[in-house]
Design an enzyme around this catalytic site. Structure first.
Site, PDB file in Angstrom:
ATOM      1  CB  SER A 164     -23.858   2.908   2.547  1.00 50.09           C
ATOM      2  OG  SER A 164     -24.022   2.347   3.983  1.00 50.09           O
ATOM      3  N   GLY A 165     -20.762   1.077   3.122  1.00 51.92           N
ATOM      4  CA  GLY A 165     -19.573   1.064   3.826  1.00 51.92           C
ATOM      5  C   GLY A 165     -18.419   1.104   2.801  1.00 51.92           C
ATOM      6  CE1 TYR A 166     -14.874   5.187   3.698  1.00 53.40           C
ATOM      7  CE2 TYR A 166     -13.591   4.248   5.427  1.00 53.40           C
ATOM      8  CZ  TYR A 166     -14.285   5.311   4.742  1.00 53.40           C
ATOM      9  OH  TYR A 166     -14.228   6.725   5.425  1.00 53.40           O
ATOM     10  CB  CYS A 182      -8.216  -6.728   5.562  1.00 52.37           C
ATOM     11  SG  CYS A 182      -8.643  -5.715   7.064  1.00 52.37           S
ATOM     12  CG  ASN A 202      -7.771  -2.128   4.293  1.00 47.53           C
ATOM     13  OD1 ASN A 202      -6.801  -1.254   3.475  1.00 47.53           O
ATOM     14  ND2 ASN A 202      -8.766  -1.349   4.861  1.00 47.53           N
TER      15      ASN A 202
END
Lengths: 289, 289, 289, 289
Positions: free
Chosen positions: A10-12, A92, A256
């Protein structure tokens, strides 16, 4: 078709991984788990995936973790990745810093008696999908905000991978959603010329499908620029040498969430599975954006 | 010097009020209260006030509220404000919408059988200092986000003050920290000309020290633009009439934290105290910003 | 493989068209012409195309123009496009405005005795790759700038296609690179309910592969939002009806360079050639961006 | 009242100077010259000055320039400025870089056998009011763009003023209108502690009315941040020392048009005329912005 389960999606980074894998010709996403969004449709969490999947977020049992992970940066460990069972994700900041130094270190051009200084400039998606006081738009817009003067954890990681003894790494947030630019400052060994650097950078670019050299004499995009990399897996490298005093500046720009997260992960998976390294990662990037 | 206590001073409006009052020649800020920042220095909450005040946030007892408040918009109620004991703050959306309509309504130029449509475009500081999921920079940057299609509460308030019967008001968030632009669309009565409108707008501008007309033939800033109003108490008005079909567009740009909050509050205080209306509100605004 | 020549390929729309066609499975780009960049590599003009093509910009002879063009919006003229020889490009403002009105007009739900008001909010890439005083970043950042109060040319075009008699269209620039949101305000005929609107919007979404309805009860992305459409060919539609007074607000969000320019062009080409309508336009969009 | 003539007043620095001098209690602006805007009202060039002045831009004769100028940075040359007839303006990059190094150099804390690395991050107003291809919003928004890897001219100037022998200075543009953050990296002499640095920075802050130390343990604004300095003449300094390896990072944030241009100019004028150094420069800055 290889079945894939995304643990914590559910994160980016998870959303970006989903975007890539839903279009990947060799895999089928069978499961996405999320503690915070249990039971919701995946497209409610990642609105760009509307009409792309009908999967829902599940509650998952904690997986057992094994201890032997390979550092998941193909440009450093391509051979080991091909036979790895477990691969760690590389953040990143470490990705961009490592790649900025890679050509110089690999060709042995840096004078290690002088310290290496890295300045990493980052966008707001790096801090994840969970907001905090500092990520509130009214506070986060229009900033040049140094949030980690010595970035300790990342510094140690890059020093290890790049065999550098004296290094300082500073992280600064700027007004951008996606993108990292790592700028590495070092001194070259006596006698090293711009020609030597070209050779070192070209070698790295030729060995790695997602590394490009950006060093133009004119136009707006003369140096690596994360702006045009959104959605792309490229790591753009650039450099400049002042031959009068040996100062070298080496830059690496990435998205990133792609080369710095989901893109590298898919690239590693492709290598682990013996698929073509670039599969599912062909998106060129947009301009302007 | 009149002693001033700010009840609830840790939000963006409170911070802006503090900035104004710390420079106001007739008042002295004696107390700032805040539940959420009790005991902190005021400059820790409002970083721009560093070295300007050594006040700390106190915990305050709940004040008793009286029922007879005057609507705190000097352009509508200047006379009542001069004798008022209690004045209500007027929100930024209502302020901009009211002022966009004021010259047309005051001069009786609108055809009220046709509906009035108002589109309000707002920056992120309007939602307050407490962030939420939607104000996370990665989600809030680069948006054109309609967050309230009919803006019910504001619609009723403006309809009452402006005596309009059929109105729709839509609010959309854009990528900006400070600023509101209200654009009102209406039809004028038959026969009304651009010349009539000039007369109506000039009358309002002449009566109100913080109202300016912006209607240029050339340059970049031909119409009201919140960009150049940050920190200023001006309300810039503009209009355009299509004489062939009676459509009129009237615009009002303000800084939501100044004319839309703290600035109007100080302006009301000046009127209530019998001081010069513009005292402490002389800041011109920056360009570019 | 069908050979394609792009006449005038150095603008933002041309660059986007190139990006799409270089990945399109049925075509090969043979020629790109540009007066202003004659002789330069295409990737020098469009930096995201680095390593994707070795084509150079040529100087071209002026083509002869024929008079019978079909209006190139597949959602309006799909059948005619299948047999067309020449297709006109439809601008992004007209595209978004037409699509915002389409479900309402097609189902005959609008009360045409009340005027239709359209507010179009646009990003900076809409003004093209050639900058001007007003597009200078220091002036263009942080704006809510109404640059065309009545948008005459676009107004006429939309009134014709949508058979509307009384309409006003206003265009406002906001701080965003890619994206258009058209918000149309109208009154529905007496008795029209939200249920009727759902039916009308679903019909349009079902007939058109690139139209989606966005109307969520929770989350951040409840209404159409250009932010998540960068690089995608979707037109996201949303609406809201106030049943108490008949006001309806209909929204259409697009990427101005995709569905508003190059994407629609490729979609038209696919229809003209008898290829699958979505070929080469599958990119989902990024989030966050 | 001292009469003032501004030679070349149509740029961003000239506009800012005008804004300051129109509110300055000791001067009266008698003349503003501009080649490119001859005959226009000053407020047509600087829209924030609407209703503040009725001056027009004149065509001026080229003034004769004298050779003995004092370097116009009060923090370095306060005494000389008091008796100077001619003062040179100091650019924003040099101002921020000089001030970032000043406490360290003045207290003799830097190990000069190790190179000094300065990274300057800048906003778009720095490039002036005349746009260029690279400042077009669609290209300039969302960037982290290194535009001068070695910033030769500025490097020489700072090395001279700060007596540093081995230095490299890199300039990078970020998405912001106003603001500069200079980050200086150096090594301290053996044995230097954080306590020594505090003493050095406090000394500079105490001697200079526009220098503040920003080094907080919590909150969002822990380090110098140009975001809250728009319109203010402050130079905010911060630092961090890694006592384990001697790396020091020193930061200076300014508004490039104020402390980096018009603000320092007025501060110099105040000193030259024997007025209070802070006259006309009292604006605190806005938050949020």
């Amino acid at each position: 078709m290889t079945a894939v389960s995304i643990i914590g999606g559910s994160g980016y980074g998870g959303g970006e991984l989903l975007r890539l894998l839903l279009s990947h010709p060799c895999v089928e996403v069978k499961q996405v788990t999320s503690r915070s969004h249990l039971g919701e449709y995946v497209y409610q969490v990642h609105p760009n995936l509307r009409k792309q999947t009908q999967l829902k977020c599940e509650k998952h049992a904690a997986p057992e973790w094994l201890s032997k992970f390979v550092y998941g940066l193909p440009e450093l460990h391509r051979a080991e990745l091909a036979s790895a069972d477990y691969v760690s994700g590389v953040g990143c900041n470490a990705t961009a810093s490592n790649l900025a130094l890679l050509p110089l270190v690999k060709a042995g051009l840096i004078d290690l008696s002088s310290p290496v200084i890295i300045e990493v400039k980052v966008g707001s998606s790096e801090s994840g999908a969970e907001g905090n006081t500092g990520s509130h738009h009214a506070e986060r817009a229009n900033v040049i905000r140094t949030f980690s003067t010595f970035g300790h954890r990342h510094t140690v990681e890059v020093m290890q991978e790049m065999c550098v003894n004296d290094m300082s790494l500073t992280m600064t947030a700027v007004d951008l959603v996606r993108g990292v630019l790592a700028t590495a400052h070092a001194k070259v060994k006596q006698g090293v010329t711009t020609k030597d650097l070209w050779k070192a950078y070209r070698a790295v670019a030729n060995e790695n499908p997602f590394v490009r050299i950006v060093k133009e004499q004119r136009g707006i995009y003369r140096a690596p620029e994360p702006k045009i990399l959104a959605g792309s897996n490229y790591a753009d490298l650039g450099f400049e040498l002042d031959e009068t005093n040996g100062h070298v500046v080496s830059m690496c720009a990435i998205d990133n969430l792609m080369k710095g997260a989901a893109g590298s992960a898919v690239q590693c998976m492709n290598l682990m599975m013996g698929w073509k390294e670039t599969t599912g990662l062909e998106f060129i990037g947009l301009h302007p954006i």
